[in-house]
Write a protein that holds these residues in place. Sequence first.
Motif, PDB file in Angstrom:
ATOM      1  N   ALA A  86      48.043  43.848  53.476  1.00 41.99           N
ATOM      2  CA  ALA A  86      46.670  44.345  53.584  1.00 41.99           C
ATOM      3  C   ALA A  86      45.809  43.332  54.325  1.00 41.99           C
ATOM      4  O   ALA A  86      46.222  42.184  54.563  1.00 41.99           O
ATOM      5  CB  ALA A  86      46.108  44.612  52.193  1.00 41.99           C
ATOM      6  N   ALA A  87      44.613  43.745  54.695  1.00 40.05           N
ATOM      7  CA  ALA A  87      43.691  42.885  55.444  1.00 40.05           C
ATOM      8  C   ALA A  87      43.332  41.622  54.665  1.00 40.05           C
ATOM      9  O   ALA A  87      43.097  40.564  55.271  1.00 40.05           O
ATOM     10  CB  ALA A  87      42.422  43.667  55.791  1.00 40.05           C
ATOM     11  N   ASN A  88      43.304  41.695  53.345  1.00 43.27           N
ATOM     12  CA  ASN A  88      42.955  40.513  52.544  1.00 43.27           C
ATOM     13  C   ASN A  88      44.154  39.604  52.287  1.00 43.27           C
ATOM     14  O   ASN A  88      44.045  38.623  51.569  1.00 43.27           O
ATOM     15  CB  ASN A  88      42.298  40.933  51.233  1.00 43.27           C
ATOM     16  CG  ASN A  88      43.224  41.725  50.333  1.00 43.27           C
ATOM     17  OD1 ASN A  88      44.382  41.974  50.669  1.00 43.27           O
ATOM     18  ND2 ASN A  88      42.713  42.123  49.183  1.00 43.27           N
ATOM     19  N   GLY A  89      45.315  39.941  52.803  1.00 42.99           N
ATOM     20  CA  GLY A  89      46.495  39.094  52.694  1.00 42.99           C
ATOM     21  C   GLY A  89      47.441  39.468  51.561  1.00 42.99           C
ATOM     22  O   GLY A  89      48.500  38.854  51.419  1.00 42.99           O
ATOM     23  N   SER A  90      47.094  40.447  50.757  1.00 46.86           N
ATOM     24  CA  SER A  90      47.986  40.849  49.673  1.00 46.86           C
ATOM     25  C   SER A  90      49.015  41.847  50.199  1.00 46.86           C
ATOM     26  O   SER A  90      48.751  42.594  51.136  1.00 46.86           O
ATOM     27  CB  SER A  90      47.188  41.473  48.519  1.00 46.86           C
ATOM     28  OG  SER A  90      46.555  42.647  48.936  1.00 46.86           O
ATOM     29  N   SER A  91      50.187  41.840  49.596  1.00 47.05           N
ATOM     30  CA  SER A  91      51.240  42.753  50.049  1.00 47.05           C
ATOM     31  C   SER A  91      51.093  44.102  49.358  1.00 47.05           C
ATOM     32  O   SER A  91      50.739  44.180  48.185  1.00 47.05           O
ATOM     33  CB  SER A  91      52.622  42.162  49.790  1.00 47.05           C
ATOM     34  OG  SER A  91      52.828  42.052  48.411  1.00 47.05           O
ATOM     35  N   VAL A  92      51.373  45.155  50.102  1.00 47.71           N
ATOM     36  CA  VAL A  92      51.319  46.517  49.596  1.00 47.71           C
ATOM     37  C   VAL A  92      52.747  47.051  49.610  1.00 47.71           C
ATOM     38  O   VAL A  92      53.380  47.096  50.668  1.00 47.71           O
ATOM     39  CB  VAL A  92      50.394  47.405  50.475  1.00 47.71           C
ATOM     40  CG1 VAL A  92      50.395  48.832  49.971  1.00 47.71           C
ATOM     41  CG2 VAL A  92      49.001  46.824  50.532  1.00 47.71           C
ATOM     42  N   PRO A  93      53.287  47.447  48.432  1.00 49.15           N
ATOM     43  CA  PRO A  93      54.676  47.917  48.409  1.00 49.15           C
ATOM     44  C   PRO A  93      54.843  49.210  49.199  1.00 49.15           C
ATOM     45  O   PRO A  93      53.897  49.980  49.381  1.00 49.15           O
ATOM     46  CB  PRO A  93      54.961  48.134  46.929  1.00 49.15           C
ATOM     47  CG  PRO A  93      53.631  48.250  46.281  1.00 49.15           C
ATOM     48  CD  PRO A  93      52.667  47.498  47.127  1.00 49.15           C
ATOM     49  N   GLY A  94      56.070  49.453  49.622  1.00 51.34           N
ATOM     50  CA  GLY A  94      56.384  50.654  50.378  1.00 51.34           C
ATOM     51  C   GLY A  94      56.359  51.892  49.503  1.00 51.34           C
ATOM     52  O   GLY A  94      56.240  51.815  48.276  1.00 51.34           O
ATOM     53  N   PRO A  95      56.499  53.072  50.117  1.00 41.23           N
ATOM     54  CA  PRO A  95      56.415  54.325  49.370  1.00 41.23           C
ATOM     55  C   PRO A  95      57.562  54.520  48.374  1.00 41.23           C
ATOM     56  O   PRO A  95      57.424  55.263  47.401  1.00 41.23           O
ATOM     57  CB  PRO A  95      56.443  55.397  50.458  1.00 41.23           C
ATOM     58  CG  PRO A  95      57.067  54.728  51.639  1.00 41.23           C
ATOM     59  CD  PRO A  95      56.704  53.289  51.536  1.00 41.23           C
ATOM     60  N   GLY A  96      58.678  53.863  48.588  1.00 41.29           N
ATOM     61  CA  GLY A  96      59.802  53.984  47.662  1.00 41.29           C
ATOM     62  C   GLY A  96      59.477  53.437  46.279  1.00 41.29           C
ATOM     63  O   GLY A  96      60.041  53.874  45.280  1.00 41.29           O
ATOM     64  N   PHE A  97      58.550  52.483  46.218  1.00 41.60           N
ATOM     65  CA  PHE A  97      58.153  51.927  44.926  1.00 41.60           C
ATOM     66  C   PHE A  97      57.461  52.985  44.078  1.00 41.60           C
ATOM     67  O   PHE A  97      57.716  53.089  42.880  1.00 41.60           O
ATOM     68  CB  PHE A  97      57.222  50.720  45.134  1.00 41.60           C
ATOM     69  CG  PHE A  97      56.817  50.062  43.852  1.00 41.60           C
ATOM     70  CD1 PHE A  97      57.686  49.204  43.198  1.00 41.60           C
ATOM     71  CD2 PHE A  97      55.570  50.304  43.286  1.00 41.60           C
ATOM     72  CE1 PHE A  97      57.323  48.598  42.016  1.00 41.60           C
ATOM     73  CE2 PHE A  97      55.204  49.698  42.103  1.00 41.60           C
ATOM     74  CZ  PHE A  97      56.080  48.844  41.462  1.00 41.60           C
TER      75      PHE A  97
END
Length: 166
Positions: A86-97
């Motif tokens: 994400a723009a703030n540097g946090s990771s966003v899991p994929g749709p499989g999650f």
Amino acid sequence: MSYPQYPNQQQQQATSYQPGGEPPLWAPYYGATLPIAAKRFFKKYATFSGRASRSEYWWWALIGFAVSVVLNIIMQVGGTAGATVAANGSSVPGPGFLVGSIIAFVWGLAVLVPSLALLVRRLHDVNISGWLVLIILVPFLGALALIVIAILPSNPAGQRFDQPAG
């Protein structure tokens, strides 16, 4: 005060099924194999009366553990594949999650009631009231106490919880 007379449990067991055969659903199955334990788990979906042997309980515990490991692997792999930052540097899991989480949630709901029923029947086999299952509400120590109780051997006095049909 007069109490109702019930036939001897051992006589009932002897007349209910053939020696070496599968016992009726109201009776515990000592020495159950994995497929038989799984079948009896689902046949006795919401049966809180009666007893469950150690083998019935622990085979189902193994199945539940294996399914949860597989679902966690699906969620981890599905979350890693297609993951973004994400723009703030946090990771966003994929749709499989999300898909894995939904499957895990549905599985958890599907086996919640029968798992509690199996635990209550296991407590009955140790000759303990099923209401002791509420000790699970005590964080950590409650679950630990139930594990220790589930390991205990069967107590013949637990026959008082048997309610054979017919």
